[in-house]
Design a protein around this motif. Sequence first.
Motif, mmCIF file in Angstrom:
data_model
loop_
_atom_site.group_PDB
_atom_site.id
_atom_site.type_symbol
_atom_site.label_atom_id
_atom_site.label_comp_id
_atom_site.label_asym_id
_atom_site.label_seq_id
_atom_site.Cartn_x
_atom_site.Cartn_y
_atom_site.Cartn_z
ATOM 1 N N UNK A 130 0.872 -1.168 0.000
ATOM 2 C CA UNK A 130 0.000 0.000 0.000
ATOM 3 C C UNK A 130 0.905 1.212 0.000
ATOM 4 N N UNK A 131 0.680 2.178 -0.907
ATOM 5 C CA UNK A 131 1.458 3.421 -0.976
ATOM 6 C C UNK A 131 0.519 4.610 -0.975
ATOM 7 N N UNK A 132 0.979 5.694 -0.329
ATOM 8 C CA UNK A 132 0.296 6.982 -0.406
ATOM 9 C C UNK A 132 1.361 7.999 -0.796
ATOM 10 N N UNK A 133 1.191 8.651 -1.947
ATOM 11 C CA UNK A 133 2.187 9.596 -2.453
ATOM 12 C C UNK A 133 1.983 10.950 -1.785
ATOM 13 N N UNK A 134 3.036 11.412 -1.104
ATOM 14 C CA UNK A 134 3.009 12.714 -0.432
ATOM 15 C C UNK A 134 3.396 13.840 -1.385
ATOM 16 N N UNK A 135 4.424 13.599 -2.195
ATOM 17 C CA UNK A 135 4.864 14.606 -3.166
ATOM 18 C C UNK A 135 5.566 13.905 -4.320
ATOM 19 N N UNK A 136 5.571 14.573 -5.474
ATOM 20 C CA UNK A 136 6.195 14.003 -6.663
ATOM 21 C C UNK A 136 5.254 13.057 -7.382
ATOM 22 N N UNK A 137 5.841 12.321 -8.339
ATOM 23 C CA UNK A 137 5.062 11.357 -9.124
ATOM 24 C C UNK A 137 5.762 10.008 -9.076
ATOM 25 N N UNK A 138 4.967 8.970 -8.852
ATOM 26 C CA UNK A 138 5.479 7.613 -8.769
ATOM 27 C C UNK A 138 5.003 6.835 -9.992
ATOM 28 N N UNK A 139 5.938 6.167 -10.654
ATOM 29 C CA UNK A 139 5.551 5.276 -11.756
ATOM 30 C C UNK A 139 5.391 3.884 -11.154
ATOM 31 N N UNK A 140 4.243 3.292 -11.372
ATOM 32 C CA UNK A 140 3.961 1.948 -10.881
ATOM 33 C C UNK A 140 3.599 1.078 -12.074
ATOM 34 N N UNK A 141 4.419 0.059 -12.311
ATOM 35 C CA UNK A 141 4.111 -0.927 -13.346
ATOM 36 C C UNK A 141 3.527 -2.114 -12.611
ATOM 37 N N UNK A 142 2.315 -2.447 -12.977
ATOM 38 C CA UNK A 142 1.565 -3.510 -12.304
ATOM 39 C C UNK A 142 1.057 -4.466 -13.376
ATOM 40 N N UNK A 143 1.755 -5.575 -13.529
ATOM 41 C CA UNK A 143 1.427 -6.509 -14.611
ATOM 42 C C UNK A 143 1.675 -5.847 -15.949
ATOM 43 N N UNK A 144 0.660 -5.811 -16.786
ATOM 44 C CA UNK A 144 0.765 -5.207 -18.117
ATOM 45 C C UNK A 144 0.432 -3.713 -18.099
ATOM 46 N N UNK A 145 0.008 -3.194 -16.944
ATOM 47 C CA UNK A 145 -0.438 -1.805 -16.874
ATOM 48 C C UNK A 145 0.659 -0.913 -16.286
ATOM 49 N N UNK A 146 0.658 0.337 -16.742
ATOM 50 C CA UNK A 146 1.649 1.330 -16.309
ATOM 51 C C UNK A 146 0.875 2.529 -15.774
ATOM 52 N N UNK A 147 1.113 2.889 -14.502
ATOM 53 C CA UNK A 147 0.370 3.979 -13.870
ATOM 54 C C UNK A 147 1.317 5.085 -13.416
ATOM 55 N N UNK A 148 0.816 6.315 -13.420
ATOM 56 C CA UNK A 148 1.492 7.437 -12.787
ATOM 57 C C UNK A 148 0.632 7.806 -11.585
ATOM 58 N N UNK A 149 1.212 7.694 -10.395
ATOM 59 C CA UNK A 149 0.503 7.980 -9.153
ATOM 60 C C UNK A 149 0.996 9.334 -8.658
ATOM 61 N N UNK A 150 0.096 10.282 -8.498
ATOM 62 C CA UNK A 150 0.470 11.645 -8.126
ATOM 63 C C UNK A 150 0.210 11.916 -6.652
ATOM 64 N N UNK A 151 0.747 13.042 -6.170
ATOM 65 C CA UNK A 151 0.574 13.438 -4.766
ATOM 66 C C UNK A 151 -0.903 13.420 -4.398
ATOM 67 N N UNK A 152 -1.197 12.824 -3.234
ATOM 68 C CA UNK A 152 -2.570 12.736 -2.760
ATOM 69 C C UNK A 152 -3.276 11.461 -3.187
ATOM 70 N N UNK A 153 -2.634 10.641 -3.997
ATOM 71 C CA UNK A 153 -3.245 9.392 -4.438
ATOM 72 C C UNK A 153 -2.635 8.213 -3.686
ATOM 73 N N UNK A 154 -3.462 7.196 -3.511
ATOM 74 C CA UNK A 154 -3.014 5.973 -2.846
ATOM 75 C C UNK A 154 -3.229 4.793 -3.788
#
Length: 189
Positions: A130-154
């Motif tokens: 489980x992640x909660x982004x405080x600042x910046x952008x996180x790239x999460x590759x999950x299986x075949x999908x690629x996500x950009x998780x931004x500040x305030x998103x979990x």
Amino acid sequence: MTANEAVDTRVRRRLRELRTEQGLTLAQVAERAHIDVSTLSRLESGKRRLALDHLPALASALGVSADELLGAVPPADPRVRSQPQKMGPMTMWPLTHRGSPGGLQAYRIVVVPDGRVPPDELPVHEGHDWFYVLSGKLRLVLGEKDFIIEAGEAVEFSTWTPHWFGAVDGPVELIGIFGPQGQKLHLHE
């Protein structure tokens, strides 16, 4: 008061402390507790062993709860004071003590961009992240999908799903919660 202090020693000390704090004499407390003054004197001095049936009457005589009279050992310092752990582009500060309920561990994590790209074969392991982004952008590759998780998103996902994460366009700060298996993997990648 220490954790090793015997209960009867602690009660005798608290009995004397509470009585003197309230400006009460042995006779006054003995009368209120319906016990003999000499008995109370011997209880305070340790010359007579304290019985459990003394506690309610003595606590009532002093206007405190039995817990206050027992002078329970104060809880341990709740602050988590662990050193950060650095693993490649990631620095992790523990936010929970080892052995937390359910084996879950929380971390403040800073991931710096380092030009890494996801490996051809994404890691898989037992557990849940489980992640909660405080600042910046996180790239999460999950299986075949690629996500950009931004500040305030979990995000929350099973780690049986092939996965990888990294920073995008600058450092990313997040809170991560891992089960025992995920903790071992992320701390030793």
